[in-house]
Every structure is written in structure tokens, then in C-alpha cells.
Design a protein around this motif. Structure first.
Motif, PDB file in Angstrom:
ATOM      1  N   ASP A 107       0.743  -1.231  -0.101  1.00  0.00           N
ATOM      2  CA  ASP A 107       0.105  -0.117   0.079  1.00  0.00           C
ATOM      3  C   ASP A 107       0.823   1.205   0.039  1.00  0.00           C
ATOM      4  O   ASP A 107       0.876   2.088   0.771  1.00  0.00           O
ATOM      5  N   PRO A 108       1.758   1.395  -1.093  1.00  0.00           N
ATOM      6  CA  PRO A 108       2.437   2.648  -0.984  1.00  0.00           C
ATOM      7  C   PRO A 108       1.749   4.030  -1.476  1.00  0.00           C
ATOM      8  O   PRO A 108       0.712   3.880  -2.020  1.00  0.00           O
ATOM      9  N   TYR A 109       2.200   4.990  -0.799  1.00  0.00           N
ATOM     10  CA  TYR A 109       1.680   6.466  -1.023  1.00  0.00           C
ATOM     11  C   TYR A 109       2.342   6.859  -2.446  1.00  0.00           C
ATOM     12  O   TYR A 109       3.565   6.434  -2.735  1.00  0.00           O
ATOM     13  N   PRO A 110       1.534   7.807  -2.971  1.00  0.00           N
ATOM     14  CA  PRO A 110       2.353   8.414  -4.091  1.00  0.00           C
ATOM     15  C   PRO A 110       3.532   9.239  -3.649  1.00  0.00           C
ATOM     16  O   PRO A 110       3.463   9.917  -2.537  1.00  0.00           O
ATOM     17  N   GLY A 111       4.762   9.123  -4.393  1.00  0.00           N
ATOM     18  CA  GLY A 111       5.712   9.679  -3.873  1.00  0.00           C
ATOM     19  C   GLY A 111       6.497   9.112  -3.027  1.00  0.00           C
ATOM     20  O   GLY A 111       8.000   8.942  -2.707  1.00  0.00           O
ATOM     21  N   ASP A 112       6.346   7.686  -2.576  1.00  0.00           N
ATOM     22  CA  ASP A 112       7.256   6.748  -1.803  1.00  0.00           C
ATOM     23  C   ASP A 112       8.162   6.130  -2.603  1.00  0.00           C
ATOM     24  O   ASP A 112       8.189   5.825  -4.044  1.00  0.00           O
ATOM     25  N   ARG A 113       9.263   5.794  -2.150  1.00  0.00           N
ATOM     26  CA  ARG A 113      10.335   5.242  -2.691  1.00  0.00           C
ATOM     27  C   ARG A 113      10.441   3.580  -2.091  1.00  0.00           C
ATOM     28  O   ARG A 113      10.385   3.396  -1.043  1.00  0.00           O
ATOM     29  N   VAL A 114      10.542   2.727  -3.046  1.00  0.00           N
ATOM     30  CA  VAL A 114      10.283   1.075  -2.535  1.00  0.00           C
ATOM     31  C   VAL A 114      11.655   0.443  -2.994  1.00  0.00           C
ATOM     32  O   VAL A 114      12.137   0.754  -4.161  1.00  0.00           O
ATOM     33  N   LEU A 115      12.070  -0.425  -2.099  1.00  0.00           N
ATOM     34  CA  LEU A 115      13.250  -1.303  -2.430  1.00  0.00           C
ATOM     35  C   LEU A 115      12.351  -2.716  -2.459  1.00  0.00           C
ATOM     36  O   LEU A 115      12.047  -3.202  -1.520  1.00  0.00           O
ATOM     37  N   GLU A 116      12.782  -3.342  -3.588  1.00  0.00           N
ATOM     38  CA  GLU A 116      12.229  -4.755  -3.799  1.00  0.00           C
ATOM     39  C   GLU A 116      13.472  -5.691  -3.387  1.00  0.00           C
ATOM     40  O   GLU A 116      14.533  -5.527  -4.096  1.00  0.00           O
ATOM     41  N   ILE A 117      13.211  -6.620  -2.662  1.00  0.00           N
ATOM     42  CA  ILE A 117      14.183  -7.613  -2.553  1.00  0.00           C
ATOM     43  C   ILE A 117      13.792  -9.000  -3.200  1.00  0.00           C
ATOM     44  O   ILE A 117      12.807  -9.912  -3.293  1.00  0.00           O
ATOM     45  N   GLY A 118      14.549  -9.055  -4.442  1.00  0.00           N
ATOM     46  CA  GLY A 118      14.300 -10.524  -5.349  1.00  0.00           C
ATOM     47  C   GLY A 118      13.618  -9.948  -6.838  1.00  0.00           C
ATOM     48  O   GLY A 118      12.424  -9.975  -6.651  1.00  0.00           O
ATOM     49  N   THR A 119      14.327  -9.599  -7.710  1.00  0.00           N
ATOM     50  CA  THR A 119      13.940  -8.974  -8.697  1.00  0.00           C
ATOM     51  C   THR A 119      13.371 -10.100  -9.756  1.00  0.00           C
ATOM     52  O   THR A 119      12.290  -9.875 -10.325  1.00  0.00           O
ATOM     53  N   GLY A 120      13.801 -11.244  -9.548  1.00  0.00           N
ATOM     54  CA  GLY A 120      13.081 -12.453 -10.395  1.00  0.00           C
ATOM     55  C   GLY A 120      13.002 -12.051 -11.721  1.00  0.00           C
ATOM     56  O   GLY A 120      14.014 -11.523 -12.563  1.00  0.00           O
ATOM     57  N   THR A 121      11.889 -12.120 -12.461  1.00  0.00           N
ATOM     58  CA  THR A 121      11.815 -11.733 -13.799  1.00  0.00           C
ATOM     59  C   THR A 121      11.479 -10.422 -14.360  1.00  0.00           C
ATOM     60  O   THR A 121      11.773  -9.946 -15.455  1.00  0.00           O
ATOM     61  N   GLY A 122      11.449  -9.566 -13.056  1.00  0.00           N
ATOM     62  CA  GLY A 122      11.271  -8.145 -13.462  1.00  0.00           C
ATOM     63  C   GLY A 122       9.940  -7.666 -13.361  1.00  0.00           C
ATOM     64  O   GLY A 122       9.391  -6.394 -13.437  1.00  0.00           O
ATOM     65  N   TRP A 123       8.762  -8.646 -13.264  1.00  0.00           N
ATOM     66  CA  TRP A 123       7.394  -8.356 -13.395  1.00  0.00           C
ATOM     67  C   TRP A 123       6.810  -7.563 -12.313  1.00  0.00           C
ATOM     68  O   TRP A 123       6.470  -6.331 -12.472  1.00  0.00           O
ATOM     69  N   THR A 124       7.234  -7.851 -11.141  1.00  0.00           N
ATOM     70  CA  THR A 124       6.734  -6.958 -10.040  1.00  0.00           C
ATOM     71  C   THR A 124       7.334  -5.775  -9.777  1.00  0.00           C
ATOM     72  O   THR A 124       6.873  -4.732  -9.397  1.00  0.00           O
ATOM     73  N   ALA A 125       8.625  -5.493 -10.273  1.00  0.00           N
ATOM     74  CA  ALA A 125       9.448  -4.173 -10.297  1.00  0.00           C
ATOM     75  C   ALA A 125       8.730  -3.473 -11.497  1.00  0.00           C
ATOM     76  O   ALA A 125       8.614  -2.095 -11.427  1.00  0.00           O
ATOM     77  N   ALA A 126       8.241  -3.956 -12.585  1.00  0.00           N
ATOM     78  CA  ALA A 126       7.427  -3.190 -13.534  1.00  0.00           C
ATOM     79  C   ALA A 126       6.113  -2.921 -13.117  1.00  0.00           C
ATOM     80  O   ALA A 126       5.805  -1.680 -13.222  1.00  0.00           O
ATOM     81  N   LEU A 127       5.400  -3.593 -12.118  1.00  0.00           N
ATOM     82  CA  LEU A 127       4.062  -3.254 -11.927  1.00  0.00           C
ATOM     83  C   LEU A 127       4.530  -1.961 -10.720  1.00  0.00           C
ATOM     84  O   LEU A 127       3.474  -0.986 -10.782  1.00  0.00           O
TER      85      LEU A 127
END
Length: 376
Positions: A107-127
Motif C-alpha cells: 500500500d505505497p503512497y504516491p511519492g514513496d520510494r520502494v526497495l524490492e528484494i528479489g527482482t526475479g523476472t522483473g514483473w513486480t518491479a514493472a508493476l
């Protein structure tokens, strides 16, 4: 043929996808760009796992892409062939329903900065990039080959979040602090750097997979004093972070100690998730596996790094046989934890939570000061 809209409708009907911004992102990001031509499909609807091949079976391949299906993209850390269904899965395109659940939990707010652990295929990073903007997303992947392919996949659709190849357990201090950390691999122990790199009030969402039965969704809030606290939100099944894969038991050659129990081990294995959270809190590091026989028998194995127990249920006997070895009587500990949970009135998983500090993590019931203490 299956289309993105079919997946979005199905996920919305199932309750996984409720927020318009994530529905729009699922429509905008073509999952087909993140699934390799040949892979191993693991549907969530009970359909048996099966190989998919875009060239020889395009309809079946696309059906796996746009249904709630996990797709194994790597086995045995790149040494195996995922198309065969053999070996241990070590990277995947996670099932869309679980992806949606964790994104909505973050549930990120607009303007939030997010670190993702585990890029995998990249799909969730794309979302995440579609909703927050590529400049707001950093994603870290331990496997250089997986990271390289994710970069290609993301670039193909014009998204360029910051991609790091490294150990996700360390986070990425250079980009800290983050408003949220989104974890796409199973975690047995929450690494302290994640807590330290999250802004006070920020969220860490992760699959907690301690080893006893399936994993649990948890959302932690960083408190700014070295602690993060939060509740369990649902179930999850994810591949473990490489740095936290458990080793098998290391025995000193001691023999088995024989005994018996009146408790049916099936009741422990098939108990509600609250029981498994309790066992994981009271018996740290324990893992378990159960298997039923065609004749109505059932066997359960529990183990940690130094001890092991096996319990054999037979419908022809009032008590189940127990064998244990190593310094711990693991079955006794598991049994005591299960009965403690039953004595509390069988509380559900959503009444439990987790506190993470420099000293480790602690499971609690209803409130952080009501700790589920390990057995003596």
C-alpha cells in the motif's frame, strides 16, 4: 486466447485485486514479456504442474501467463532445466494472485520510494514502476543471470527502475531510507538491514517461511528505533532467500529414542495456520513434513539442524509411535506448542504478529507484549 483483462477480472473476483491503481498496472504491464518461451507452470487451482512451450503450444503457454499460475523459470540455481519439472525451483514468475496480495499489502503512497528484494523476472518491479514511477523503485537480485534477463525484460517495455545485483539480505544502503520494502522470496529470519533502511512509519511486506508448513504474509512497520512490528495477514508459499536456505540435520551418531504419543500427528500437520505460527514461535527453526499412506497410515517428520523426530500413526493403534534423536526432543516440543495453541482457544493467524529487533524476531499473540515464548 487468454488476455491480460481475463487475468484482472479473475483476480478481482477472487478478492486478490481490489485497488484500481493495481488493476490498471496489471493491464498496462504485459506479463508475457516476463515469462520465458519454455518453463514449468504451477497453477494455483489444483491443476497438475506441467511444461509450457510458446513455440509448440502457444495457447497453453499463454493460458499459463494470464491465469493465476506461478511459472518456474530457473531450477537448481541455473544448473537445471525448468521445462522438465525436475530439480528444485530457484526463481520464478510468482502467481499473480500472490503478487497482487503483497502489492496491496504494501500500500505505497504516491511519492514513496520502494526497495524490492528479489527482482526475479522483473514483473513486480514493472508493476511497482508503473504505479510509482521507475525513479522510485530499486530492485535487488542475487543471481546475475536472473538479474540480466530481468533488465532485458524491463527495457523491452520501456521501464528502467534501478537494478542491483547483490545479496538482498543486506538491502541497499546507498538508496536508503525507503518508504517501503517489498520482498518476493521466503524469509526465515527478517534481516536487520531492512529495518534499518526503512523510514520510521514505513512498511516491510514479506513472506515469512519459518519452515513448519506453509508461509505467512506479514506487514511490518519500522519504528525508527531498530524495531519493526506487524501482524500476519494471510498465507504464502515462496522460494526461500538463498542466504537463508536451511542445512540438513547434522547428527552426532546418536541412536533413536523410542516412545509413543496419544496425539494424532495428522491434527498437527493439518491444523489451522494459527497453530503453525504458534509452533514456529515456540519451537524456533523447526521444519516438518507429513505423508499419508494408502492404508490410512500417516507419518510426520520434524527436524532442525541438530535433531530429528518421526511420528507414525496407524488406525489400528490407540497411540502413535515416536522416534527421536539429537539433543532436542523435537516432537515433545511441537506437541506442547500445538496443545498450548489449542488451550488458548485455537486463535487464528490474524491474531498473531511479529517483532523484529537486533536480537532476532519474536512471535506474539494479540499484542507485542504477549510473546509466544520458545519452549524451555
Amino acid at each position: 486466447m487468454a488476455e491480460p483483462a481475463d487475468l484482472v477480472v479473475a483476480l478481482a473476483r477472487s478478492g486478490y485485486l481490489t485497488e484500481p491503481r493495481w488493476r490498471d498496472a496489471f493491464l498496462a504491464v504485459p506479463r508475457e514479456e516476463f515469462v520465458p518461451p519454455v518453463a514449468w507452470a504451477v497453477p494455483t487451482d489444483g491443476t497438475p504442474p506441467h511444461p509450457i512451450d510458446r513455440q509448440t503450444g502457444p495457447a497453453r503457454w499463454r493460458a499459463a501467463v494470464y491465469t493465476d499460475t506461478a511459472v518456474v523459470t530457473q531450477t537448481d540455481d541455473g544448473e537445471g532445466d525448468p521445462a522438465t519439472g525436475t530439480g528444485t525451483g530457484t526463481s520464478s514468475a510468482s502467481a499473480p494472485g500472490m503478487v497482487a496480495a503483497f502489492l496491496e499489502l504494501l500500500d505505497p503512497y504516491p511519492g514513496d520510494r520502494v526497495l524490492e528484494i528479489g527482482t526475479g523476472t522483473g514483473w513486480t518491479a514493472a508493476l511497482l514502476s508503473t504505479v510509482l514511477g521507475s525513479d522510485a523503485v530499486t530492485s535487488i537480485e542475487v543471481d546475475d543471470q536472473v538479474a540480466g534477463q530481468a533488465s532485458v525484460n524491463l527495457g523491452r517495455i520501456g521501464l528502467f527502475p534501478t537494478l542491483i545485483t547483490g545479496d538482498g539480505a543486506l538491502g541497499w544502503k546507498r538508496g536508503a531510507p525507503y518508504d517501503g520494502i517489498h520482498v518476493t522470496c521466503g524469509v526465515r529470519e527478517v534481516p536487520l538491514p531492512w529495518v534499518e533502511q526503512t523510514r520510521p512509519g514505513g512498511s516491510i511486506v514479506l513472506p515469512w517461511v519459518p519452515g513448519f508448513n506453509h508461509g505467512h504474509q506479514v506487514k511490518l512497520t519500522a519504528l525508527g528505533d531498530g524495531r519493526a512490528v506487524g501482524r500476519f495477514a494471510g498465507g504464502s508459499t515462496y522460494m526461500l532467500m538463498r542466504a537463508q536456505r536451511p542445512a540438513g540435520p547434522d547428527f552426532d551418531g546418536g541412536g533413536w529414542r523410542e516412545g509413543a504419543t496419544p496425539l494424532d500427528p495428522r491434527r498437527v500437520t493439518h491444523a489451522a495456520p494459527g497453530a503453525h505460527v504458534t509452533i514456529s514461535g515456540m519451537v524456533p527453526d523447526v521444519q516438518a513434513h507429513g505423508a499419508a499412506g494408502a492404508d490410512g497410515t500417516f507419518q510426520m517428520w520434524v527436524w532442525d539442524g541438530s535433531s530429528q523426530a518421526r511420528v507414525a500413526y496407524d488406525p489400528g493403534f490407540e497411540r502413535s509411535g515416536v522416534e527421536q534423536r539429537g539433543p532436542r526432543d523435537l516432537w515433545n516440543e511441537v506437541e506442547a506448542a500445538y496443545l498450548a495453541w489449542a488451550g488458548w482457544g485455537r486463535p487464528g493467524r490474524d491474531r498473531f504478529g511479529l517483532t523484529v529487533t537486533a536480537a532476532g524476531h519474536q512471535v506474539w499473540l494479540d499484542a507485542p507484549d504477549n510473546q509466544v515464548a520458545p519452549t524451555p
